[in-house]
Design a protein around this motif. Structure first.
Motif, short mmCIF file in Angstrom:
data_model
loop_
_atom_site.label_atom_id
_atom_site.label_comp_id
_atom_site.label_asym_id
_atom_site.label_seq_id
_atom_site.Cartn_x
_atom_site.Cartn_y
_atom_site.Cartn_z
N MET A 927 0.86 -1.18 0.00
CA MET A 927 0.00 0.00 0.00
C MET A 927 0.90 1.24 0.00
O MET A 927 1.70 1.43 0.91
CB MET A 927 -0.88 0.01 1.25
CG MET A 927 -1.82 -1.18 1.37
SD MET A 927 -3.38 -0.89 0.58
CE MET A 927 -4.03 0.42 1.59
N ILE A 928 0.75 2.06 -1.04
CA ILE A 928 1.57 3.27 -1.15
C ILE A 928 0.65 4.48 -1.18
O ILE A 928 -0.17 4.62 -2.10
CB ILE A 928 2.45 3.23 -2.42
CG1 ILE A 928 3.36 2.00 -2.41
CG2 ILE A 928 3.27 4.51 -2.54
CD1 ILE A 928 4.14 1.81 -3.69
N VAL A 929 0.78 5.35 -0.19
CA VAL A 929 0.03 6.60 -0.16
C VAL A 929 0.91 7.68 -0.78
O VAL A 929 2.01 7.95 -0.29
CB VAL A 929 -0.36 6.99 1.28
CG1 VAL A 929 -1.01 8.36 1.31
CG2 VAL A 929 -1.28 5.95 1.88
N GLY A 930 0.42 8.27 -1.84
CA GLY A 930 1.19 9.28 -2.56
C GLY A 930 0.56 10.65 -2.45
O GLY A 930 -0.34 10.98 -3.23
N HIS A 961 -7.73 4.28 -12.78
CA HIS A 961 -9.12 4.72 -12.83
C HIS A 961 -9.43 5.45 -14.12
O HIS A 961 -10.49 5.27 -14.71
CB HIS A 961 -9.40 5.64 -11.63
CG HIS A 961 -10.75 6.29 -11.67
ND1 HIS A 961 -10.93 7.63 -11.97
CD2 HIS A 961 -11.99 5.80 -11.46
CE1 HIS A 961 -12.21 7.91 -11.94
NE2 HIS A 961 -12.87 6.82 -11.63
N SER A 962 -8.50 6.28 -14.60
CA SER A 962 -8.76 7.12 -15.77
C SER A 962 -7.80 6.80 -16.90
O SER A 962 -6.68 6.30 -16.68
CB SER A 962 -8.63 8.61 -15.40
OG SER A 962 -7.29 8.90 -15.02
N ASN A 963 -8.22 7.10 -18.11
CA ASN A 963 -7.36 6.93 -19.27
C ASN A 963 -6.16 7.87 -19.21
O ASN A 963 -5.06 7.52 -19.66
CB ASN A 963 -8.15 7.19 -20.56
CG ASN A 963 -8.99 6.00 -20.97
OD1 ASN A 963 -8.49 4.90 -21.12
ND2 ASN A 963 -10.28 6.22 -21.14
N GLU A 1173 -2.99 2.03 -9.90
CA GLU A 1173 -2.79 3.46 -9.64
C GLU A 1173 -4.16 4.10 -9.44
O GLU A 1173 -5.16 3.59 -9.92
CB GLU A 1173 -2.07 4.10 -10.85
CG GLU A 1173 -0.68 4.62 -10.50
CD GLU A 1173 -0.73 6.01 -9.93
OE1 GLU A 1173 -1.57 6.23 -9.02
OE2 GLU A 1173 0.05 6.87 -10.35
N GLU A 1174 -4.19 5.22 -8.75
CA GLU A 1174 -5.44 5.93 -8.43
C GLU A 1174 -6.44 5.02 -7.70
O GLU A 1174 -7.65 5.17 -7.83
CB GLU A 1174 -6.12 6.45 -9.71
CG GLU A 1174 -5.31 7.44 -10.51
CD GLU A 1174 -6.08 7.96 -11.72
OE1 GLU A 1174 -6.04 9.17 -11.96
OE2 GLU A 1174 -6.74 7.16 -12.39
N LEU A 1203 -1.30 -1.42 -4.40
CA LEU A 1203 -2.31 -0.38 -4.46
C LEU A 1203 -1.64 0.97 -4.20
O LEU A 1203 -1.00 1.16 -3.17
CB LEU A 1203 -3.41 -0.62 -3.44
CG LEU A 1203 -4.14 -1.97 -3.52
CD1 LEU A 1203 -5.19 -2.07 -2.43
CD2 LEU A 1203 -4.75 -2.18 -4.88
N ILE A 1204 -1.80 1.89 -5.14
CA ILE A 1204 -1.18 3.21 -5.03
C ILE A 1204 -2.28 4.26 -5.12
O ILE A 1204 -3.10 4.22 -6.03
CB ILE A 1204 -0.15 3.44 -6.16
CG1 ILE A 1204 0.88 2.31 -6.17
CG2 ILE A 1204 0.53 4.78 -6.02
CD1 ILE A 1204 1.83 2.35 -7.36
#
Length: 1571
Positions: A927-930, A961-963, A1173-1174, A1203-1204
């Motif tokens: 788990m990476i909180v950025g 989540h997004s392109n 990501e996201e 999970l980032i």
């Protein structure tokens, strides 16, 4: 309902407090009340007689707005707050609490009043600091009310106020429990603990049980649902469980032993805890039984019962609370008692006879819906004590075991009465009707004996001497032994498309977009824990389906209103006076084919229907939209039949009567005549011949005649078989009067991006019917149980101790800086040293960092690279806990060409980033909180690179989540040393990739790249054959090339290389021999020369020739990979082969993963690692689906889940506020893991914003610092031209918010001020693409765009900013300068969510200027840390004269040049920069030597002042431009005249030259003649 008309009161307040609109005088200041603070006011004193709560007739309202700023300032409660606790020296006065309580009581506990108290931090500053055990009931109720309000508003970190206050919470919790079960007097509504207050206490308890992640709350909650509550079980039931689970018997004995040794006070506490729920059940049943079958429905009684069922559902859906509680719930027969109650009977009667859903009927039906959910979970397929999920086989086995036991009891003890039951087969007994016949003939005494034998409680817990009614006992008996339907069967029978009943059911799908969260709903909640994976998917399935229904309803309502349906009496039909681009009238609808049921099913396999529509009313552009429909698109069929209007006064009276209590959603049905709603999926577009049109051929609009298009369209659709079967059954049973499929009049389409719900629901349903395999190390954590650290890389059973970090570290210094607390030793020449060695580095961590019984693994790739026994360094070398051992290896020479050179990382990762890379490269959960600007994308890319090089056989799935985020990641991955052939980008958005060359990165683009690469490589094979003078078509195919390599190239190389190695070992090799004998010299003639340098040593030459052969070998290895593409004949097969076999790194969005899961599983797609990501922006279920895109046989392949994200920024988008707030649907899996206490790595150095701007959001993170770049780079050190400060809050105190349509907030003054500031910046030369305008509301976004369109877009001086959008839409993006409008002036609105604030403050790199109402936002508790920073600076815009952006650019260039020219000698210090441009902190008065330059700065007082200033500057610019243009024209004219004169002189010179040339020619001719 009965024939007699029931008097059912409207649903007044089924949540926390009254939500009716407040009268104008309610918020007026009452000076008398303020004065009462100094006088003694007793709780029972009243200024007026309080009405009876149960009988009060409330007002019907749409929604309650939060108190406005003016209401807050003028209310008496604010005055009390300012006098008593909103100050530095706070002194406690108990009278204040009574005064406030009386004020709340007078307002009937108005929601606005409660919001106002919470806003003024009544709990934090007054109630909690001065709380003691002697606090009275009003004190306790006040605490509960404010905490409930915080939960209603979904504020974050609510329980943090009890940090270090555990004893206070314990005391408050106990007092609240005591109040909940205090004596009940239903006839006295004037008592303090009446039903209304008791319900508020119940809501507090619900909130506690939803917060079990908090240790303080969890400890107190678990005391009342743990094993001691089994004291209230029937002894036979308890003993039976003790036999099955002896560990509980041991625990029970220890508890009883401890109880006997306890003193009287301790015993009293234990008895209270173990009997609490029994006493609470008694209160509940008493209230439930007080509700009559007919007549007036007591509103607060119903509300209490609904909330009580909500509490029971919450307890049943979490394993820790369910474990012992479920048995007690079933033993006490609570659910049968509820079904047997008058309230349930009223609800069922209403449900059966309902025609229009009103607030009255909704109130009654909600209880039944909640009860159904409770019953479902009380029988859920799980072992309550082990937590294991029970399959259909397990449930069947248990069912038959129970029946067998029943038959044995019947045969041995009731042979006369139940002989037939004892001898019947199981299939007969499990039938409900037959079972009922067996026991209907039993007398009361025999029934009681039978129940006691099978473990059914006979006597009521309300009165131990009074038995339950016989009907109740029979129902309990039948429910215990009848066959229950399978959960899978229920899901398979459920239609995927929502129908009109689901769409317009207010208790399931509230219509209001601004859900107040003041009452419960019959929907599942996504909390911390789930019972099983099936439970997880089921809750998400239901919520996702209901969220889709909410969005569909919004589209239907919009379409219906636009169409304007009315009944035409002349034509005797419904006509449509309006139009909608998203809907069209149906000409004909026909079911053309019904498929026979599949084996074992009773529904049709498919239903095909043809729809004919006419698009003649549309313009060409809209007609093209309809023509662009494609197979698998979702459409909706609407039955819209307007009702015939009655004559004048009759119609008026009827409408008046109907509108009295009708809900908003039902107005659509009643006023516009909407009936049935059915979904369908396009199968094909039909041509004129009635046959499907080929989808591969672009659709062309058919022409009727020259220039006139045909407007009739035919569409073949697939209907939902489940829905069709239900409709036919309902028609046959007369539950509906009309045939659904002959009544459709409107066909509706939706936007493609919002219309993929069916595919997602199908995916979830598929998952529920497969044996889900989640990695063992992740399973318990995923469900919310077990050790939160259990999946960390140091805790798993097979960790990796030695890792090749490849190009992660730039040099030895970078390595040592990355491990500040570790001693680093290098392993070289078979011993440990303290010396530096060059990268790349292989790091071995100490064994003590992992579990004692860990089974360490190492990759085969690393074994090959190290070329030394792994056991030596991992077993024999002693290593301290604080020591890491570092090795290096020499990278292989990959060839002489430039493209053969390895791409390496150039980023100097911070120690925390290195730890994140280490964790991500290792197996397990990472788990990476950025936080903003901390380089989480770079970390993700390096993890991917490390996995790719360490484990080349593994496949990695990258999901975002997004392109936009996916493309950013993909572009960075391409820049690494990763074979482009191993990269694949799936889904839409691939065309937006900004990557030069290499063609498309989608499936078919990569196939084409492979085929192009094949031609290129085969040409190299031919070139190689020619260089070696080997005849033949060796480069004809990949197969011939393979033979050529095996039988020719390998022989040539081994004949050269093997003797060479031997001669080098014997020191007999010479440089000349190596060079002369090298067989591939001719092939590498086009390589950079010299290929083999003369001065190179023998070892260096050996390395070069081995590199050359590596290049050749790589050619044939790539051809082997491409060979399959040569054999496969179709592009589709090639694309699928690429996805399954060749692509090592596959990227897609979470939406694409959900849509394509069935297809991916069918292809046999496999992967070993998942990186998201996201992930804090992805819905729970959309995070879960990517973990299961492969078909695992008994064991998951997954080795890593990374999970980032950032849970401190905005969560996933959920349009329905009801599902967002009540169902907690906005909670991502990432956030849930954080709440569960799963360890995470928080990146701690940001490189985006100036350090001063980062202060605005730094407080939200653990320890967010700055990278050296933002402290020293010139662009960060210089000030923003024209602005005194790099960030400011500009108080637009004359601005007022407006709301032209609901929730469409605008503020014209802020819009004008922001546009004027943008103009000012453009005049100073700021590039438009470096400026972004943000706002917190869509209404303001549209307003700013309108102002820009009028003022700037047409003017080349200004132009348009880079973007004008909302904060929510701009998450994940950034710009140098951001102008932000906060819009609201009445109340804070949704910016009160700190996550939105963090996003808003972190979008700017160099300049942030926020425009808003200072008085409103600065007093908000959640925004306080940020506004404390803003208030350190002036709140009026301070501009700085005589500065332009060009001067800044010059200063930056000058500074960079100075840095570049710095003396290389380490002793030479960098001289002070000579630039005179202002430094960014020059007006920071906290620093010595700083002072305000008064003649250079001045204050912009308001919007008019800014407008005048900008206008003056614009005039100056125009004047300057005119002068420049005149000057330019004069210079141009002068240049033209000069050029003209030069042309004349040039022509004269040319004439003279021509004469001279002619004379020369004449002389030459004369000379020739003389000769």
């Amino acid at each position: 309902m009965s024939s007699k008309k029931e008097t059912i009161k409207p649903k007044q307040d089924i949540g926390f407090f009254n939500s009716e609109d407040i009268s104008d005088n309610e918020m007026d200041v009452d000076e008398i009340e303020v004065q009462n603070i100094n006088n003694e006011v007793k709780p029972e004193q009243k200024t007026e007689k309080e009405p009876k709560i149960q009988n009060k007739k409330p007002f019907k309202i749409a929604h309650t707005a939060a108190p406005t700023l003016s209401e807050i300032e003028s209310d008496v409660l604010t005055k009390l707050a300012n006098i008593n606790w909103n100050k530095d020296d706070v002194k406690f006065d108990p009278k204040v609490i009574n005064v406030i309580w009386n004020d709340l009581k007078i307002s009937d506990f108005s929601l606005k009043k409660i919001m106002l108290l919470e806003f003024n931090q009544y709990l934090e500053k007054y109630l909690l600091p001065f709380y003691t055990d002697e606090a009275d009931e009003i004190y306790i109720l006040s605490i509960a009310i404010v905490i409930n309000e915080k939960f209603r508003q979904k504020l974050s970190n609510i329980w943090d106020i009890f940090n270090n206050e555990e004893e206070k919470f314990k005391s408050i919790f106990k007092k609240i429990l005591n109040l909940l079960i205090s004596p009940l007097d239903l006839n006295n509504d004037e008592s303090l603990i009446n039903l209304k207050m008791r319900r508020n206490l119940l809501v507090f308890l619900i909130n506690c049980f939803q917060s079990l992640e908090n240790a303080v709350v969890r400890v107190e909650c678990m005391k009342i649902v743990s094993l001691p509550i089994w004291q209230n079980l029937t002894p036979s039931v308890r003993n039976e469980k003790f036999k099955s689970y002896p560990q509980f018997k041991k625990l029970w004995d220890r508890i009883e032993k401890k109880y006997k040794k306890s003193n009287s006070e301790a015993k009293e506490t234990i008895n209270f805890q173990r009997n609490f729920f029994l006493n609470l059940f008694k209160i509940f049943i008493t209230i439930l039984n007080s509700i009559p079958i007919q007549g007036e429905a007591p509103l607060y009684s119903i509300s209490f019962c609904e909330r009580f069922l909500e509490l029971l559902i919450d307890l049943e859906t979490q394993l820790p609370t369910r474990r012992f509680f479920n048995l007690l719930l079933n033993d006490l027969h609570i659910i049968p008692l509820c079904y047997n109650s008058n309230l349930a009977k009223r609800g069922l009667l209403v449900q059966q006879n309902i025609s229009v859903m009103t607030e009255d009927t909704e109130n009654l039906i909600l209880f039944i819906q909640l009860l159904d959910i409770l019953k479902f979970y009380s029988q859920f397929e799980i072992n309550d004590f082990t937590g294991y999920s029970l399959s259909d086989g397990d449930m069947t086995k248990m069912h038959y075991s129970n029946i067998k036991r029943l038959q044995l009891i019947a045969f041995s003890k009731f042979s006369d009465e139940l002989k037939e039951l004892a001898l019947s087969n199981v299939g007969k007994i499990e039938n409900r009707n037959i079972l009922k016949k067996y026991i209907d003939d039993l007398d009361e005494e025999t029934l009681h004996e039978l129940c006691e034998e099978v473990g059914i409680r006979v006597n009521s817990f309300m009165d131990e001497k009074q038995p339950f009614p016989m009907d109740l006992l029979k129902e309990v008996f039948i429910s215990k032994y009848e066959k229950r339907p399978s959960q899978i069967e229920r899901i398979n029978e459920m239609p995927l498309y929502p129908d009109e009943n689901t769409i317009f059911d207010e208790s399931l799908v509230p219509s209001t977009p601004n859900f107040q969260n003041i009452h419960c709903l019959a929907i599942p909640k996504l909390n911390l824990q789930f019972l099983t994976l099936h439970d997880y998917l089921l809750r998400n399935f239901n919520l996702f389906r209901l969220e889709s229904a909410f969005e569909i309803r919004q589209d239907i309502e919009d379409v219906i209103k636009r169409l304007g349906a009315s009944y035409d009496a002349d034509q005797q039909r419904t006509v449509f006076s309006g139009w909608s681009r998203m809907a069209v009238e149906i000409i004909s609808f026909n079911i053309v084919e019904i498929g026979p049921p599949k084996l074992g099913e009773n529904k049709p396999s498919y239903i095909k229907a043809d729809i004919e529509i006419d698009t003649k009313r549309f313009t060409d552009s809209i007609r093209k939209e309809w023509d662009s429909l494609r197979p698998h698109d979702i459409l909706f069929l609407l039955d819209v039949h307007a009702k015939e209007q009655l004559p004048g006064w009759v119609e008026y009276q009827k409408q008046k009567e109907n509108k009295l209590n009708i809900t908003n959603s039902q107005k659509i049905k009643e006023e516009y005549g909407l009936g049935f709603v059915r979904g369908c999926e396009i199968m094909a577009l039909l041509g004129e011949d009635g046959n499907p049109i080929d989808d591969s051929v672009p659709y062309t609009t058919p022409m009727k005649s020259i220039g006139e298009p045909k407007t009739i369209r035919s569409i073949r659709v697939l209907l939902d078989p489940n829905q069709y079967k239900m409709d036919i059954d309902n028609l046959n049973s007369k539950q509906i009067n009309n045939d659904v499929y002959s009544s459709f009049t409107i066909l509706m389409r939706r936007k493609p991006k919002e219309n993929n719900f069916k595919a997602v629901l199908e995916t979830i349903r598929d998952l529920m019917q497969t044996e889900l395999v989640v990695p063992n190390w992740l399973h318990e954590i995923f469900l919310g149980y077990g050790n939160p650290n259990g999946a960390e890389y140091t805790k798993i059973s097979n960790p990796i101790r030695t890792i090749d970090f490849c190009d992660t570290f730039l040099d030895w210094e970078h390595l040592t800086e990355s491990f500040p607390d570790k001693k680093i030793l290098s392993f070289k020449d078979d011993k440990l040293q303290n010396n530096a060695i060059p990268p790349p580095y292989v790091i071995t961590y100490p064994k003590e960092s992992f579990e004692a019984n860990a089974d360490f693994k190492i990759s085969k790739q690393l074994k090959n690279k190290r070329k030394l026994p792994v056991e030596f360094i991992e077993s024999e070398v002693e290593q301290d806990n604080d020591t890491i051992i570092v090795e290096t290896y020499k990278e292989e020479n990959k060839g002489p060409y430039l493209e053969d050179k390895t791409k390496t990382n150039s980023i100097k990762f911070t120690p925390t980033q290195v730890e994140a890379i280490h964790s991500g490269t290792s197996p397990g959960l990472t788990m990476i909180v950025g936080p903003p600007g901390t380089g989480k994308t770079d970390v993700a890319v390096q993890i991917i690179s490390n996995i790719y090089h360490n484990y080349p056989e593994q496949h990695t799935l990258l999901v975002t989540h997004s392109n936009q985020a996916l493309n950013q990641l993909f572009e960075k991955i391409v820049e690494l040393d990763i074979n482009p052939c191993h990269l694949l980008r799936l889904g839409h958005g691939e065309e937006e990739l900004n990557i030069e060359g290499d063609g498309s990165w989608g499936k078919y683009g990569r196939v084409n790249s492979y085929l192009e690469k094949r031609i290129e490589l085969l040409a190299k094979v031919d070139k190689l054959a020619k260089s070696l003078d080997i005849p033949g078509e060796h480069g004809y195919t990949c197969e011939t090339a393979s033979y050529f390599y095996q039988y020719h190239i390998m022989n040539i190389w081994e004949n050269y290389h093997h003797p060479l190695i031997q001669s080098i070992k014997q020191n007999t090799a010479t440089r000349e021999d190596i060079i002369d004998d090298f067989p591939f010299k001719k092939f590498f003639e086009d390589a950079p020369q010299p290929l083999l340098p003369e001065k190179a040593s023998i070892n260096e030459i050996l390395e070069i020739v081995e590199g050359c052969f590596y290049h050749i070998r790589k050619v044939f290895e790539q051809l082997d990979e491409i060979r399959a593409f040569e054999l496969l004949r179709t592009n589709s097969d090639r694309a699928n082969y690429l996805l399954v076999k060749e692509a090592k790194i596959v990227t897609m969005t979470c939406t694409h993963a959900a849509l394509k899961r069935r297809e991916l599983v069918a292809l046999g797609f496999k992967y070993d690692n998942v990186i998201m990501e996201e992930s804090a922006q992805i819905l729970e279920v959309e995070t879960f689906i990517p973990l299961l895109l492969q078909s695992d046989e008994g064991e998951s392949r997954l080795k890593r889940v990374i999970l980032i994200g950032d849970h401190n920024q905005l969560p996933p988008v959920v349009k329905s506020m009801a599902f967002q707030k009540y169902g907690n649907m906005e909670q991502s899996l990432f956030t849930r893991f954080i709440r569960l206490g799963v360890p995470y790595i928080e990146l701690d150095k940001q490189a985006r914003a100036r350090s001063s701007i980062a202060e605005l959001y730094r407080w939200k993170y653990r320890q967010l610092g700055d990278l050296e770049a933002v402290l020293k780079q010139p662009e960060y050190t210089f000030a923003n031209p024209g602005f005194a400060y790099d960030y400011q809050f500009i108080d637009v105190n004359d601005g007022k918010e407006s709301e032209p349509i609901p929730y469409f907030y605008q503020n014209i003054n802020e819009a004008e001020m922001i546009v004027a500031t943008f103009q000012y910046m453009r005049i100073l030369g700021y590039p438009a693409d470096k400026i972004t305008i943000l706002t917190t509301y869509n209404g303001q976004k549209q307003l700013i765009r309108d102002v820009l369109r009028r003022r700037c877009s047409w003017n080349p001086i200004f132009g348009k900013p880079h973007k004008v959008t909302t904060v929510d839409k701009y998450q994940g993006q950034q710009n140098d300068f951001v102008l932000l409008s906060l819009v609201r002036t009445k109340n804070v609105g949704h910016l009160r969510d700190p996550r939105r604030l963090i996003v808003a403050m972190s979008r700017a790199r160099l300049g942030l200027y926020v425009f808003g109402c200072l008085k409103l936002f600065s007093n908000c508790y959640e925004l306080k840390p940020t506004f404390e920073q803003f208030l350190k600076r002036p709140t009026s815009l301070i501009v700085h004269a005589d500065e332009t952006y060009a001067l800044l650019e010059s200063a930056i260039t000058e500074s960079k040049d100075a840095l570049n020219k710095m003396d290389i000698d380490n002793n030479t210090k960098l001289k002070k920069q000579s630039s005179t441009f202002r430094k960014v902190d020059c007006y920071d008065m906290t620093k010595k030597g700083n002072e305000v330059i008064k003649d250079k700065t001045f204050i912009i007082e308001n919007m008019e002042h800014m407008g005048q200033y900008v206008y003056q500057l614009t005039q100056d610019v125009l004047e300057f431009m005119k002068k420049e243009k005149l000057k330019e024209e004069a210079e141009k004219k002068e240049a033209e005249e000069t050029a003209k004169n030069e042309d004349i002189e040039t022509s004269e010179i040319d004439e003279n030259n021509e004469e001279i040339n002619e004379k020369i020619k004449d002389n030459e001719m004369m000379a020739e003649d003389n000769e």
